[in-house]
Design a protein around this motif. Structure first.
Motif, PDB file in Angstrom:
ATOM      1  N   VAL A  91       1.515   7.528   0.307  1.00 26.92           N
ATOM      2  CA  VAL A  91       2.342   7.433   1.600  1.00 26.92           C
ATOM      3  C   VAL A  91       1.810   5.462   1.794  1.00 26.92           C
ATOM      4  O   VAL A  91       3.210   5.077   2.376  1.00 26.92           O
ATOM      5  CB  VAL A  91       1.049   7.733   2.186  1.00 26.92           C
ATOM      6  CG1 VAL A  91       1.244   7.448   4.076  1.00 26.92           C
ATOM      7  CG2 VAL A  91       2.017   9.585   2.797  1.00 26.92           C
ATOM      8  N   ASP A  92       0.652   5.439   1.262  1.00 26.19           N
ATOM      9  CA  ASP A  92       0.473   3.589   1.549  1.00 26.19           C
ATOM     10  C   ASP A  92       1.779   2.894   0.947  1.00 26.19           C
ATOM     11  O   ASP A  92       2.122   2.299   1.402  1.00 26.19           O
ATOM     12  CB  ASP A  92      -0.048   3.397   1.162  1.00 26.19           C
ATOM     13  CG  ASP A  92      -1.823   3.833   2.187  1.00 26.19           C
ATOM     14  OD1 ASP A  92      -1.342   3.920   3.278  1.00 26.19           O
ATOM     15  OD2 ASP A  92      -3.384   3.915   2.039  1.00 26.19           O
ATOM     16  N   ALA A  93       2.044   3.250  -0.483  1.00 24.55           N
ATOM     17  CA  ALA A  93       3.213   2.914  -1.245  1.00 24.55           C
ATOM     18  C   ALA A  93       4.455   3.136  -0.859  1.00 24.55           C
ATOM     19  O   ALA A  93       4.887   1.943  -1.375  1.00 24.55           O
ATOM     20  CB  ALA A  93       2.975   3.370  -3.030  1.00 24.55           C
ATOM     21  N   ALA A  94       5.352   3.690  -0.728  1.00 21.41           N
ATOM     22  CA  ALA A  94       6.094   4.293  -0.007  1.00 21.41           C
ATOM     23  C   ALA A  94       6.018   3.727   1.353  1.00 21.41           C
ATOM     24  O   ALA A  94       7.035   3.256   1.630  1.00 21.41           O
ATOM     25  CB  ALA A  94       5.871   5.353   0.412  1.00 21.41           C
ATOM     26  N   LYS A  95       5.322   3.066   2.320  1.00 23.36           N
ATOM     27  CA  LYS A  95       5.497   3.010   3.356  1.00 23.36           C
ATOM     28  C   LYS A  95       6.098   1.379   3.132  1.00 23.36           C
ATOM     29  O   LYS A  95       6.163   0.238   3.573  1.00 23.36           O
ATOM     30  CB  LYS A  95       4.602   3.304   4.706  1.00 23.36           C
ATOM     31  CG  LYS A  95       4.471   3.758   5.545  1.00 23.36           C
ATOM     32  CD  LYS A  95       3.320   4.143   6.054  1.00 23.36           C
ATOM     33  CE  LYS A  95       3.186   5.720   6.554  1.00 23.36           C
ATOM     34  NZ  LYS A  95       2.628   5.492   8.084  1.00 23.36           N
ATOM     35  N   ALA A  96       4.935   0.540   1.922  1.00 19.20           N
ATOM     36  CA  ALA A  96       5.362  -0.779   1.812  1.00 19.20           C
ATOM     37  C   ALA A  96       5.892  -1.079   0.961  1.00 19.20           C
ATOM     38  O   ALA A  96       6.199  -2.564   0.844  1.00 19.20           O
ATOM     39  CB  ALA A  96       3.848  -1.277   1.284  1.00 19.20           C
ATOM     40  N   LYS A  97       6.658  -0.817   0.141  1.00 18.59           N
ATOM     41  CA  LYS A  97       8.068  -0.571  -0.672  1.00 18.59           C
ATOM     42  C   LYS A  97       8.645   0.280  -0.724  1.00 18.59           C
ATOM     43  O   LYS A  97       8.767   1.560  -0.806  1.00 18.59           O
ATOM     44  CB  LYS A  97       6.980  -1.240  -1.908  1.00 18.59           C
ATOM     45  CG  LYS A  97       7.943  -1.186  -3.052  1.00 18.59           C
ATOM     46  CD  LYS A  97       7.351  -1.865  -4.784  1.00 18.59           C
ATOM     47  CE  LYS A  97       8.312  -2.409  -5.045  1.00 18.59           C
ATOM     48  NZ  LYS A  97       7.466  -2.496  -6.990  1.00 18.59           N
ATOM     49  N   GLY A  98      10.249  -0.262  -0.728  1.00 18.82           N
ATOM     50  CA  GLY A  98      11.581   0.776  -0.946  1.00 18.82           C
ATOM     51  C   GLY A  98      11.418   1.310  -2.186  1.00 18.82           C
ATOM     52  O   GLY A  98      11.711   0.646  -3.267  1.00 18.82           O
ATOM     53  N   TYR A  99      11.403   3.014  -2.659  1.00 19.67           N
ATOM     54  CA  TYR A  99      12.249   3.008  -3.942  1.00 19.67           C
ATOM     55  C   TYR A  99      13.451   3.848  -3.321  1.00 19.67           C
ATOM     56  O   TYR A  99      13.594   4.030  -3.038  1.00 19.67           O
ATOM     57  CB  TYR A  99      10.445   4.026  -4.067  1.00 19.67           C
ATOM     58  CG  TYR A  99       9.198   3.339  -4.581  1.00 19.67           C
ATOM     59  CD1 TYR A  99       8.589   2.787  -5.153  1.00 19.67           C
ATOM     60  CD2 TYR A  99       8.890   3.062  -3.195  1.00 19.67           C
ATOM     61  CE1 TYR A  99       7.310   2.618  -5.496  1.00 19.67           C
ATOM     62  CE2 TYR A  99       7.351   2.604  -3.466  1.00 19.67           C
ATOM     63  CZ  TYR A  99       6.833   2.697  -4.855  1.00 19.67           C
ATOM     64  OH  TYR A  99       5.885   1.444  -5.070  1.00 19.67           O
ATOM     65  N   ASP A 100      13.479   3.728  -4.706  1.00 16.27           N
ATOM     66  CA  ASP A 100      14.387   4.659  -4.742  1.00 16.27           C
ATOM     67  C   ASP A 100      14.242   5.643  -5.295  1.00 16.27           C
ATOM     68  O   ASP A 100      15.076   7.539  -4.733  1.00 16.27           O
ATOM     69  CB  ASP A 100      14.950   4.167  -6.246  1.00 16.27           C
ATOM     70  CG  ASP A 100      15.931   2.820  -6.380  1.00 16.27           C
ATOM     71  OD1 ASP A 100      16.278   2.930  -5.033  1.00 16.27           O
ATOM     72  OD2 ASP A 100      15.822   2.487  -6.910  1.00 16.27           O
TER      73      ASP A 100
ATOM     74  N   ASP B  53       8.429   8.593   8.653  1.00 16.41           N
ATOM     75  CA  ASP B  53       8.954   6.844   8.950  1.00 16.41           C
ATOM     76  C   ASP B  53       9.162   6.756   9.939  1.00 16.41           C
ATOM     77  O   ASP B  53      10.811   7.018   9.194  1.00 16.41           O
ATOM     78  CB  ASP B  53       9.152   6.117   6.823  1.00 16.41           C
ATOM     79  CG  ASP B  53       7.882   4.851   7.296  1.00 16.41           C
ATOM     80  OD1 ASP B  53       8.418   3.492   8.520  1.00 16.41           O
ATOM     81  OD2 ASP B  53       6.761   4.340   6.225  1.00 16.41           O
ATOM     82  N   GLU B  54       9.191   5.069  10.462  1.00 13.96           N
ATOM     83  CA  GLU B  54      10.203   4.986  11.350  1.00 13.96           C
ATOM     84  C   GLU B  54      10.941   4.045  10.984  1.00 13.96           C
ATOM     85  O   GLU B  54      12.367   3.790  11.448  1.00 13.96           O
ATOM     86  CB  GLU B  54       9.939   4.025  12.136  1.00 13.96           C
ATOM     87  CG  GLU B  54       8.500   4.279  13.488  1.00 13.96           C
ATOM     88  CD  GLU B  54       7.986   3.793  14.660  1.00 13.96           C
ATOM     89  OE1 GLU B  54       8.068   2.925  14.545  1.00 13.96           O
ATOM     90  OE2 GLU B  54       7.117   4.329  14.935  1.00 13.96           O
ATOM     91  N   ASP B  55      11.033   4.059   9.571  1.00 12.61           N
ATOM     92  CA  ASP B  55      12.341   2.738   8.892  1.00 12.61           C
ATOM     93  C   ASP B  55      12.794   4.393   7.744  1.00 12.61           C
ATOM     94  O   ASP B  55      12.126   4.850   7.297  1.00 12.61           O
ATOM     95  CB  ASP B  55      11.367   2.004   7.739  1.00 12.61           C
ATOM     96  CG  ASP B  55      12.094   1.548   6.502  1.00 12.61           C
ATOM     97  OD1 ASP B  55      13.762   1.574   6.229  1.00 12.61           O
ATOM     98  OD2 ASP B  55      11.934  -0.053   5.964  1.00 12.61           O
TER      99      ASP B  55
END
Length: 128
Positions: free
Chosen positions: A42-51, A74-76
């Motif tokens: 969760v932390d990684a997904a919030k910090a960085k955009g993944y494909d 997530d809001e993004d």
């Protein structure tokens, strides 16, 4: 098809599975990020955009179901809609239903077939 530019997060708590995934993805020139549990994912997904996120279902601290649900909230919207593929040893009907309910897009059974994984990665790369 070139899949080397895919940004992938692998959420996996088993060191042997992590090593196998690292070696396999390196063969395709992919350098993924790794998370040892759902909270780290969760932390990684919030910090960085993944494909793509390859998500083990059963992990300590936070399982893949809960982690995916949090990512989906997530809001993004780009981060919330990242494709998530579950990595699971169990493909029983109740597990398949839980996977769908959690917002997980697809699953691959462990031990997984390299060709099946490659096919799914190519499908995601073709949508970019």
């Amino acid at each position: 098809m070139d899949i080397s530019n895919l940004k992938i997060l692998v959420a996996e708590d088993n060191p042997m599975n992590t090593l196998l995934m690292k070696k396999l993805l390196a063969k395709w020139d992919i350098k993924p990020d790794f998370a040892a549990n759902g909270a780290e994912a969760v932390d990684a997904a919030k910090a960085k955009g993944y494909d793509l996120i390859l998500m083990d279902i059963y992990m300590p601290i936070m399982d893949g179901y809960e982690a995916t649900a949090i990512i989906r909230a997530d809001e993004d919207k780009d981060k919330a809609q990242v494709p998530v593929i579950a990595l699971t040893a169990s493909v029983a009907l109740d597990v398949r239903n839980k996977i769908a309910e959690a917002g997980i897009n697809d699953f691959i059974s462990k031990p997984f077939n390299q060709d099946e994984l490659r096919e799914k990665l190519e499908e995601i790369a073709s949508r970019k």
